[in-house]
Design an enzyme around this catalytic site. Structure first.
Site, short mmCIF file in Angstrom:
data_model
loop_
_atom_site.label_atom_id
_atom_site.label_comp_id
_atom_site.label_asym_id
_atom_site.label_seq_id
_atom_site.Cartn_x
_atom_site.Cartn_y
_atom_site.Cartn_z
N HIS A 27 -1.26 7.87 -16.22
CA HIS A 27 -2.06 7.03 -15.33
C HIS A 27 -1.78 7.31 -13.85
O HIS A 27 -2.58 6.97 -13.00
CB HIS A 27 -1.79 5.55 -15.60
CG HIS A 27 -2.11 5.13 -17.00
ND1 HIS A 27 -3.40 5.02 -17.48
CD2 HIS A 27 -1.31 4.80 -18.04
CE1 HIS A 27 -3.38 4.64 -18.75
NE2 HIS A 27 -2.12 4.49 -19.11
N HIS A 80 5.18 5.00 -7.33
CA HIS A 80 4.03 5.69 -7.90
C HIS A 80 2.88 5.59 -6.91
O HIS A 80 2.98 4.90 -5.89
CB HIS A 80 3.64 5.08 -9.26
CG HIS A 80 3.26 3.64 -9.17
ND1 HIS A 80 4.18 2.62 -9.29
CD2 HIS A 80 2.07 3.04 -8.94
CE1 HIS A 80 3.57 1.46 -9.14
NE2 HIS A 80 2.29 1.68 -8.92
N HIS A 110 -1.66 5.72 -6.19
CA HIS A 110 -3.03 5.55 -6.66
C HIS A 110 -3.93 6.32 -5.71
O HIS A 110 -3.76 6.24 -4.49
CB HIS A 110 -3.41 4.06 -6.68
CG HIS A 110 -2.53 3.23 -7.56
ND1 HIS A 110 -2.84 2.96 -8.87
CD2 HIS A 110 -1.33 2.61 -7.31
CE1 HIS A 110 -1.88 2.22 -9.41
NE2 HIS A 110 -0.95 1.99 -8.47
N GLU A 158 -5.81 1.09 -3.59
CA GLU A 158 -6.12 -0.11 -4.36
C GLU A 158 -6.46 -1.27 -3.44
O GLU A 158 -7.51 -1.89 -3.57
CB GLU A 158 -4.94 -0.45 -5.27
CG GLU A 158 -4.70 0.61 -6.33
CD GLU A 158 -4.09 0.05 -7.60
OE1 GLU A 158 -4.73 0.13 -8.65
OE2 GLU A 158 -2.95 -0.45 -7.52
N HIS A 212 3.13 2.83 -3.85
CA HIS A 212 3.79 1.58 -4.22
C HIS A 212 5.25 1.86 -4.52
O HIS A 212 5.57 2.59 -5.46
CB HIS A 212 3.14 0.96 -5.46
CG HIS A 212 1.75 0.46 -5.23
ND1 HIS A 212 0.86 0.20 -6.26
CD2 HIS A 212 1.09 0.18 -4.07
CE1 HIS A 212 -0.27 -0.23 -5.75
NE2 HIS A 212 -0.17 -0.26 -4.43
N THR A 260 -0.77 -4.08 -10.74
CA THR A 260 -2.17 -3.65 -10.66
C THR A 260 -2.59 -2.83 -11.88
O THR A 260 -3.65 -2.22 -11.88
CB THR A 260 -2.43 -2.83 -9.38
OG1 THR A 260 -1.64 -1.64 -9.41
CG2 THR A 260 -2.10 -3.64 -8.14
N THR A 261 -1.75 -2.82 -12.92
CA THR A 261 -2.11 -2.23 -14.21
C THR A 261 -1.69 -3.21 -15.30
O THR A 261 -0.81 -4.04 -15.08
CB THR A 261 -1.39 -0.88 -14.44
OG1 THR A 261 0.02 -1.07 -14.35
CG2 THR A 261 -1.84 0.17 -13.43
#
Length: 305
Positions: free
Chosen positions: A91, A118, A120, A130, A143, A226-227
Site C-alpha cells: 500500500h 510512510h 502517500h 491525503e 507521515h 488513514t488506512t
C-alpha cells in the site's frame, strides 16, 4: 460498450464480494479483475472507518483557532543516522524507525517515540497528499508515526485515544533534486514488488524534513489512521513548510507496484468530514504573517517598492 457495462455492474456489487474478505484498496486499484473495497466502502472492511473523527481532512485556514499551547516541538535524536529496512508493504513505502527517536512539547500530553514512517502520493508527481490545505492537494505526504513512550507496540497504543502522534509533512515540486533524499530515493528501485524490502543506512529524520527553525508553524487536530482499521487514536500535526523534491524524484514512487504488479499510484484516502471538530494552529504562523505585513508596509512607506 458491453465490457464497460459488465465492469459497472461488477463495481456496483463489489462491496458484497469484498466485505467478507475484508479486502481494502485505493480507488486506483479497483478494476473488473480486482474488485475490492475502495475508500468509500472501507467501512465494509472495518467498521471504524465510518467513525465521526476520521482522517484525513481539508484544513480551512481561516477557520482554524490559534492555540498558545502549541509551542515548538522538542526533537530528540532526529539528527541521529540509523540503519534500517525499507519495505513495499503493498500500500505504501514503510521504514522502521529506532525508538530512541522521540518528540515532546508541541502541545502533546507526553513524550512519544518513533515507530515508522510512510508516504502517500499521486500519479507520476500529480496530486497525492491525503490532507489538503484550503482545498490544495500536494504531490505527496510524509507521515512519521509515534506512540506514547511507555507503550511497547503500536497495537496497544491504538487502544489509547491519544496513544499515537503523527507528524505530517507535505511535498512540493522543486527545480533541482533534493540530494538529502538520495539514500531513500535510491532504495526504491530495490522494492518495486509488494513485500520486497531492503536495508538502508546513513540516513536521519533530520535530513528528510525541513530545518527545525521552520517547524514552528503547524496545524493540530484529533483524528484517525488513514488506512483500515481507521482507529481514532491519533493526534495529528501538519506542518506548513513543504519539503522540496524534483519531479523526477516524485515520479520514482509511481514505479513501485501493488500486489498485482500494477503501478502503485493514487495511494491516498479522500478527505473526510470534520463533524464539528476544531482545527487549531500554532501561534508562529500569525506572528510571521504580521511581520510580513509590517515589512511590506515599511517598504511602501519608504518608497522602496
Amino acid at each position: 460498450m458491453q465490457q464497460l457495462t459488465v465492469c459497472v455492474l461488477l463495481a456496483s456489487c463489489a462491496w458484497t464480494v469484498c466485505a467478507a474478505a475484508g479486502d481494502w484498496c485505493y480507488q486506483s486499484q479497483f478494476t473488473c479483475d480486482h474488485q475490492c473495497n475502495t475508500p468509500d466502502k472501507w467501512n465494509k472492511a472495518n467498521s471504524n472507518c465510518a467513525g465521526k473523527n476520521q482522517s484525513p481532512i481539508n484544513i480551512v485556514t481561516r477557520k482554524t483557532v490559534k492555540d498558545k499551547t502549541l509551542i515548538p516541538f522538542k526533537f530528540i535524536n532526529y539528527e541521529q543516522k540509523f540503519r534500517t529496512s525499507i519495505k513495499n508493504n503493498g500500500h505504501s513505502v514503510q521504514v522502521v524507525l529506532p525508538h530512541l527517536t522521540t518528540i515532546s512539547d508541541g502541545g502533546l500530553p507526553t513524550t512519544y517515540k518513533a515507530v515508522q514512517f510512510h508516504l502517500h502520493w499521486g500519479n507520476n508527481g500529480g496530486p497525492g497528499s491525503e490532507h489538503t490545505i484550503d482545498g490544495e492537494q500536494y504531490p505527496m505526504e510524509l507521515h512519521i508515526v509515534h506512540m506514547k513512550h511507555h507503550y511497547t507496540d503500536l497495537g496497544t497504543a491504538l487502544s489509547d485515544p491519544e496513544g499515537v502522534a503523527v507528524l505530517g509533512f507535505f511535498y512540493k515540486r522543486s527545480v533541482g533534486a533534493n540530494r538529502k533524499y538520495e539514500p531513500f530515493i535510491n532504495a526504491l528501485g530495490s522494492i518495486r514488488a509488494t513485500n520486497a524490502n531492503t536495508s538502508m543506512s546513513g540516513i536521519s529524520l533530520t535530513q528528510l524534513i525541513p530545518p527545525e527553525q521552520n517547524l514552528t508553524n503547524y496545524y493540530r487536530y484529533k483524528g484517525s489512521l488513514t488506512t483500515p482499521g481507521c482507529t481514532e487514536a491519533v493526534i495529528w500535526t501538519l506542518f506548513e513548510d513543504p519539503i522540496p523534491l524534483s519531479m523526477e524524484q516524485l515520479q520514482l514512487f509511481s514505479n513501485l507496484q501493488f500486489h498485482d504488479r500494477k503501478p502503485m499510484v493514487g495511494t491516498f484516502r479522500p478527505v473526510q468530514p470534520l463533524n464539528g471538530r476544531q482545527v487549531f494552529r500554532s501561534g508562529s504562523a500569525v506572528i510571521l504573517a504580521s511581520s510580513a505585513l509590517l515589512v511590506a508596509a515599511t517598504v511602501t512607506a519608504l518608497g522602496l517598492f
